[in-house]
Design a protein around this motif. Structure first.
Motif, PDB file in Angstrom:
ATOM      1  N   GLY A 162       6.240 -11.997  -4.347  1.00 13.15           N
ATOM      2  CA  GLY A 162       5.897 -12.050  -5.769  1.00 13.15           C
ATOM      3  C   GLY A 162       4.478 -12.535  -5.987  1.00 13.15           C
ATOM      4  O   GLY A 162       3.742 -11.997  -6.819  1.00 13.15           O
ATOM      5  N   ALA A 163       4.062 -13.561  -5.238  1.00 10.59           N
ATOM      6  CA  ALA A 163       2.694 -14.077  -5.358  1.00 10.59           C
ATOM      7  C   ALA A 163       1.678 -13.026  -4.913  1.00 10.59           C
ATOM      8  O   ALA A 163       0.621 -12.869  -5.527  1.00 10.59           O
ATOM      9  N   LEU A 164       2.009 -12.288  -3.863  1.00 10.69           N
ATOM     10  CA  LEU A 164       1.121 -11.228  -3.382  1.00 10.69           C
ATOM     11  C   LEU A 164       0.980 -10.120  -4.427  1.00 10.69           C
ATOM     12  O   LEU A 164      -0.134  -9.646  -4.704  1.00 10.69           O
ATOM     13  N   MET A 165       2.085  -9.734  -5.041  1.00 14.10           N
ATOM     14  CA  MET A 165       2.042  -8.696  -6.078  1.00 14.10           C
ATOM     15  C   MET A 165       1.241  -9.175  -7.289  1.00 14.10           C
ATOM     16  O   MET A 165       0.472  -8.406  -7.874  1.00 14.10           O
ATOM     17  N   GLN A 166       1.404 -10.444  -7.648  1.00 16.67           N
ATOM     18  CA  GLN A 166       0.672 -10.988  -8.786  1.00 16.67           C
ATOM     19  C   GLN A 166      -0.830 -10.982  -8.501  1.00 16.67           C
ATOM     20  O   GLN A 166      -1.631 -10.667  -9.378  1.00 16.67           O
ATOM     21  N   ARG A 167      -1.221 -11.314  -7.281  1.00 21.41           N
ATOM     22  CA  ARG A 167      -2.634 -11.316  -6.931  1.00 21.41           C
ATOM     23  C   ARG A 167      -3.201  -9.894  -6.917  1.00 21.41           C
ATOM     24  O   ARG A 167      -4.333  -9.667  -7.325  1.00 21.41           O
ATOM     25  N   ARG A 168      -2.423  -8.935  -6.445  1.00 23.74           N
ATOM     26  CA  ARG A 168      -2.872  -7.531  -6.482  1.00 23.74           C
ATOM     27  C   ARG A 168      -3.106  -7.080  -7.929  1.00 23.74           C
ATOM     28  O   ARG A 168      -4.075  -6.403  -8.221  1.00 23.74           O
ATOM     29  N   GLN A 169      -2.196  -7.450  -8.820  1.00 23.60           N
ATOM     30  CA  GLN A 169      -2.362  -7.102 -10.230  1.00 23.60           C
ATOM     31  C   GLN A 169      -3.599  -7.771 -10.817  1.00 23.60           C
ATOM     32  O   GLN A 169      -4.321  -7.162 -11.609  1.00 23.60           O
ATOM     33  N   ALA A 170      -3.863  -9.009 -10.429  1.00 21.07           N
ATOM     34  CA  ALA A 170      -5.049  -9.708 -10.914  1.00 21.07           C
ATOM     35  C   ALA A 170      -6.321  -9.028 -10.392  1.00 21.07           C
ATOM     36  O   ALA A 170      -7.318  -8.931 -11.110  1.00 21.07           O
ATOM     37  N   HIS A 176      -9.780 -14.512  -0.128  1.00 24.21           N
ATOM     38  CA  HIS A 176     -10.161 -13.241   0.468  1.00 24.21           C
ATOM     39  C   HIS A 176      -9.479 -12.115  -0.312  1.00 24.21           C
ATOM     40  O   HIS A 176      -8.270 -12.182  -0.532  1.00 24.21           O
ATOM     41  N   PRO A 177     -10.218 -11.089  -0.744  1.00 24.54           N
ATOM     42  CA  PRO A 177      -9.576 -10.003  -1.490  1.00 24.54           C
ATOM     43  C   PRO A 177      -8.509  -9.282  -0.663  1.00 24.54           C
ATOM     44  O   PRO A 177      -8.704  -9.051   0.533  1.00 24.54           O
ATOM     45  N   ILE A 178      -7.423  -8.942  -1.307  1.00 18.78           N
ATOM     46  CA  ILE A 178      -6.378  -8.163  -0.654  1.00 18.78           C
ATOM     47  C   ILE A 178      -6.845  -6.710  -0.533  1.00 18.78           C
ATOM     48  O   ILE A 178      -6.724  -6.098   0.519  1.00 18.78           O
ATOM     49  N   LYS A 179      -7.387  -6.192  -1.625  1.00 16.46           N
ATOM     50  CA  LYS A 179      -7.846  -4.805  -1.643  1.00 16.46           C
ATOM     51  C   LYS A 179      -9.128  -4.704  -0.824  1.00 16.46           C
ATOM     52  O   LYS A 179     -10.105  -5.386  -1.100  1.00 16.46           O
ATOM     53  N   GLN A 180      -9.102  -3.846   0.177  1.00 14.81           N
ATOM     54  CA  GLN A 180     -10.251  -3.684   1.054  1.00 14.81           C
ATOM     55  C   GLN A 180     -10.771  -2.249   1.077  1.00 14.81           C
ATOM     56  O   GLN A 180     -11.851  -1.999   1.607  1.00 14.81           O
ATOM     57  N   ASP A 181     -10.018  -1.317   0.514  1.00 13.41           N
ATOM     58  CA  ASP A 181     -10.412   0.096   0.557  1.00 13.41           C
ATOM     59  C   ASP A 181      -9.806   0.815  -0.645  1.00 13.41           C
ATOM     60  O   ASP A 181      -9.104   0.217  -1.437  1.00 13.41           O
TER      61      ASP A 181
END
Length: 192
Positions: free
Chosen positions: A38-46, A130-135
């Motif tokens: 859930g925390a990972l999904m929330q950070r991706r949305q942010a 560190h950003p999750i999105k890298q590409d």
């Protein structure tokens, strides 16, 4: 009739207790894993929200520069200048409000200042991590690939619609003629 105490033998009571402990441990592990997901999904949305807000800032900074009257600075002094442009007597807005950083919490936006230090030419998030999105970034953000921090995601002015043409009129000296328009003949007056 038998007594209830006789129904469960003393050597079987330990197995029931052990089974209950194992079930509780499994529930705890599943709950912890779901909280992490859930925390990972929330950070991706942010992060996606940060890209959307950054795009709005890019457009606002470009609009501010494109609507600059001759002789005035092309960059806002503060982010509030994008909400209400002080260069005009009436209300002129490029943003409805300055949105908060979706990753930074209460931290203010990081500002990229012009070389002379008089105006803002970009923003970035001061959020740690560190950003999750890298590409798989949109074309405008290809330079965000494989970055180590959110501060590396810098949102500067969007490029002019037609980079071949100046983004504002070129002041002409007395007796000079204007340069030929690349869209001459496109309309009755030769303007776009």
């Amino acid at each position: 009739m038998r007594d209830r105490r006789d129904a469960i033998r003393p050597d079987e009571a330990g197995f029931t207790y052990l089974g209950l402990l194992i079930i509780l441990a499994i529930i705890g592990v599943v709950a912890a894993a779901s909280l992490q997901a859930g925390a990972l999904m929330q950070r991706r949305q942010a992060e996606e929200s940060l890209l959307d807000i950054g795009s709005d800032f890019r457009t606002a900074l470009r609009s501010y520069a494109d609507s600059t009257p001759a002789g005035l600075p092309r960059s806002p002094r503060t982010l509030q200048d994008l909400v209400r442009d002080p260069r005009y007597p009436g209300v002129r807005r490029y943003l409805r409000r300055v949105p908060p950083d979706p990753l930074g919490g209460d931290q203010p936006w990081g500002l990229v200042m012009s070389p002379d230090g008089a105006g803002i030419i970009g923003i970035y998030s001061r959020a740690p991590g560190h950003p999750i999105k890298q590409d798989n970034f949109p074309a405008a953000y290809q330079d965000f690939r494989n970055r180590d921090s959110y501060a590396d995601w810098v949102f500067t002015q969007a490029p002019a619609r037609n980079s071949q043409l100046p983004s504002r009129p070129i002041p002409l000296g007395p007796g000079a003629s204007p340069p030929p328009s690349p869209s001459a003949g496109a309309g009755p007056s030769g303007t776009r």
